[in-house]
Design a protein around this motif. Structure first.
Motif, PDB file in Angstrom:
ATOM      1  N   VAL A  60       0.680  -1.070  -0.007  1.00  0.00           N
ATOM      2  CA  VAL A  60      -0.086   0.125  -0.040  1.00  0.00           C
ATOM      3  C   VAL A  60       0.897   1.328  -0.007  1.00  0.00           C
ATOM      4  CG1 VAL A  60      -2.051  -1.187   0.937  1.00  0.00           C
ATOM      5  CG2 VAL A  60      -0.262   0.102   2.656  1.00  0.00           C
ATOM      6  N   CYS A  63       2.523   3.597  -5.191  1.00  0.00           N
ATOM      7  CA  CYS A  63       1.535   4.073  -6.036  1.00  0.00           C
ATOM      8  C   CYS A  63       1.376   3.461  -7.335  1.00  0.00           C
ATOM      9  CB  CYS A  63       1.625   5.531  -6.327  1.00  0.00           C
ATOM     10  SG  CYS A  63       3.195   5.778  -7.149  1.00  0.00           S
ATOM     11  N   GLU A  64       0.235   3.483  -8.023  1.00  0.00           N
ATOM     12  CA  GLU A  64       0.125   2.662  -9.100  1.00  0.00           C
ATOM     13  C   GLU A  64       1.351   2.976 -10.206  1.00  0.00           C
ATOM     14  OE1 GLU A  64      -3.306   2.534 -12.831  1.00  0.00           O
ATOM     15  OE2 GLU A  64      -3.950   3.338 -10.652  1.00  0.00           O
ATOM     16  N   ILE A  78      -2.877  -4.402 -11.863  1.00  0.00           N
ATOM     17  CA  ILE A  78      -3.210  -3.347 -11.127  1.00  0.00           C
ATOM     18  C   ILE A  78      -4.811  -3.527 -10.749  1.00  0.00           C
ATOM     19  CG2 ILE A  78      -3.642  -0.793 -11.119  1.00  0.00           C
ATOM     20  CD1 ILE A  78      -0.647  -1.538 -11.105  1.00  0.00           C
ATOM     21  N   SER A  79      -5.734  -3.754 -11.612  1.00  0.00           N
ATOM     22  CA  SER A  79      -7.083  -4.027 -11.337  1.00  0.00           C
ATOM     23  C   SER A  79      -7.228  -5.085 -10.316  1.00  0.00           C
ATOM     24  CB  SER A  79      -7.651  -4.420 -12.605  1.00  0.00           C
ATOM     25  OG  SER A  79      -7.674  -3.348 -13.555  1.00  0.00           O
ATOM     26  N   LYS A  82      -5.922  -3.396  -6.779  1.00  0.00           N
ATOM     27  CA  LYS A  82      -6.828  -2.812  -6.372  1.00  0.00           C
ATOM     28  C   LYS A  82      -8.018  -3.419  -5.569  1.00  0.00           C
ATOM     29  CE  LYS A  82      -5.735   1.608  -9.201  1.00  0.00           C
ATOM     30  NZ  LYS A  82      -6.207   2.299 -10.183  1.00  0.00           N
ATOM     31  N   TYR A  83      -8.479  -4.328  -6.421  1.00  0.00           N
ATOM     32  CA  TYR A  83      -9.699  -4.945  -5.968  1.00  0.00           C
ATOM     33  C   TYR A  83      -9.635  -5.621  -4.778  1.00  0.00           C
ATOM     34  CZ  TYR A  83     -13.548  -8.350  -6.078  1.00  0.00           C
ATOM     35  OH  TYR A  83     -14.483  -9.187  -5.967  1.00  0.00           O
ATOM     36  N   ALA A  86      -9.134  -3.000  -1.915  1.00  0.00           N
ATOM     37  CA  ALA A  86     -10.309  -2.496  -1.579  1.00  0.00           C
ATOM     38  C   ALA A  86     -11.375  -3.370  -0.819  1.00  0.00           C
ATOM     39  CB  ALA A  86     -11.219  -2.195  -2.742  1.00  0.00           C
ATOM     40  N   SER A  91      -5.962   0.920   0.133  1.00  0.00           N
ATOM     41  CA  SER A  91      -5.729   1.235  -1.424  1.00  0.00           C
ATOM     42  C   SER A  91      -4.248   1.528  -1.646  1.00  0.00           C
ATOM     43  CB  SER A  91      -6.726   2.457  -1.871  1.00  0.00           C
ATOM     44  OG  SER A  91      -6.150   3.837  -1.106  1.00  0.00           O
ATOM     45  N   LEU A  92      -3.922   1.777  -2.903  1.00  0.00           N
ATOM     46  CA  LEU A  92      -2.495   2.154  -3.125  1.00  0.00           C
ATOM     47  C   LEU A  92      -2.230   3.429  -2.833  1.00  0.00           C
ATOM     48  CD1 LEU A  92      -2.005   0.348  -6.590  1.00  0.00           C
ATOM     49  CD2 LEU A  92      -1.209  -0.358  -4.466  1.00  0.00           C
TER      50      LEU A  92
END
Length: 104
Positions: A60, A63-64, A78-79, A82-83, A86, A91-92
């Motif tokens: 975390v 960052c992206e 990445i998706s 994030k999922y 979440a 989040s990142l």
């Protein structure tokens, strides 16, 4: 590995988010957990291995853009990241890093 700024006053950060001491302790336990604590695909685990990300807190802190710099990490990875984060209420980019204070 990601360098987390240990000099940053995390108690003030948690207070600003509205965490009480019990929630803060739970969050610290999650952040210090091995990355295997979260179920990711082998593709994503390979990205973590190459980037030397070993704990949820190190993840975390990224960052992206940090993740996308790794050639094995694309939008699908990445998706997924994030999922999963979440699902944990994370989040990142939420942990301050040395010389980079993010989302505060």
């Amino acid at each position: 590995a990601i360098a987390i700024d240990t000099a940053f006053p995390m108690d003030k950060y948690y207070d600003s988010l509205g965490y009480d001491k019990k929630e803060e302790q739970k969050l610290l336990e999650i952040l210090s957990s091995p990355i295997g604590y979260v179920k990711f695909s082998s593709r994503v685990y390979n990205v973590f291995r190459v980037m030397r990300i070993k704990t949820v807190g190190e993840l975390v802190a990224c960052c992206e853009e940090d993740l996308l710099r790794e050639k094995r990490c694309g939008k699908k990875s990445i998706s997924e990241i994030k999922y999963r984060l979440a699902d944990m209420g994370l989040s990142l980019g939420i942990i301050p890093r040395k010389n980079k204070i993010r989302r505060i």
